[in-house]
Design a protein around this motif. Sequence first.
Motif: not given
Lengths: 257, 106
Positions: A35-39, B48-50, B52-53, B77-79
């Motif tokens: 996600p955007k901004g994740a590193v 989109a946010k979850c 991805g990981c 963690l997921a900003r």
Amino acid sequence: MLSRTAGVLAVGLFAVFARADERYFTYSYEPKTLPKGAVELEQWATMRNSRDKGLYTRWDLRTEYEIGLTDRLTTAIYLNASNTYKRPDAKTPEENRTYFRGWSSEWKYKLLDPSADPLGVLLYGEITVDRREWEVEGKIILGKNVGNFVFAVNGIWEQEWKAAFDANGNTTTKTEQKVEGTGGLAYRVGNYAVGLEGRSHSVREGGESSKSALFMGPVIHANSARWWATLTLLRQLTDEFSEHEKTETRLIIGIHL
Amino acid sequence: MRTVLILFFVAGGWLACSATLPRVTTDVAEREGVPFETLVAGRHRYIAKCGGCHPLYAPASRTDAEWEHAVAEMRELARLTEEDFRAILAYLQAVNSPDHLSKGTP
């Protein structure tokens, strides 16, 4: 030599302090992006063993720093290092070489999501630059998550340019093409997963005929909210030992920063 | 060897043809008392946010309270912004009823 060894150690030690997106396979990518901004930080270690003559072991280490630019686009930078040990026969002196293998820039763009869409699709591009070598790599990554199953298939094409010097100091450029297909199927149980992964790899240097090998083996995965680790053990099912090893073992540890 | 490869691709084909993440409808929005646009945004942000990981968990795999706890735990963690958090939670709690499970979820 000392600086090369220090380089490999630095890449390896970086992993201890590092933390990185869950991968259920080590040779196959899944169609997902941060996600955007994740590193994230990932440490790769690949050990390849046994070729056609005598003793042969090669270690490849890669340290990756990845960042989500948008929810669909991520980029990453890699530092690459290797160690090769060779002793073709008892009469030949052993060769033990550790060297820095340049850096890579990776770009991933997700078109379709593996959980939400009927099929996940991702486009992947990577450039590797070393002092005497250039590599361009393209992948199309397909995958699907259903229930506790995770499935991924990758089609990979790679072009390599190597600068070589002859006895007169003249430079020539050698080219190498690699075509690879990888795939994996894993089953998740809580914070763990087990599965099967395969890899088909063909390499062709200059005008020579291509040399191909097929590998297959188990993969295991464990994760928590902040880290994950995946290990694949591959064994060659074909008999091509001039360009490919008998076994390959790859461990990737990822940490979310 | 050939059999293994055939089984591998058949399994992949089966997975690829399987169900996807439940979509929201105006009926669901009405039943839950949440604006339809919020639920649509929630589904989009969940992917989109979850996704991805990690593979996305089926909404029906957790109760409302369990989802609240799970999304709160992953927030940093997921900003996730406040807006992301609210929309994702609203979506998951709206489509986690057993009738969505029977329609098939990932």
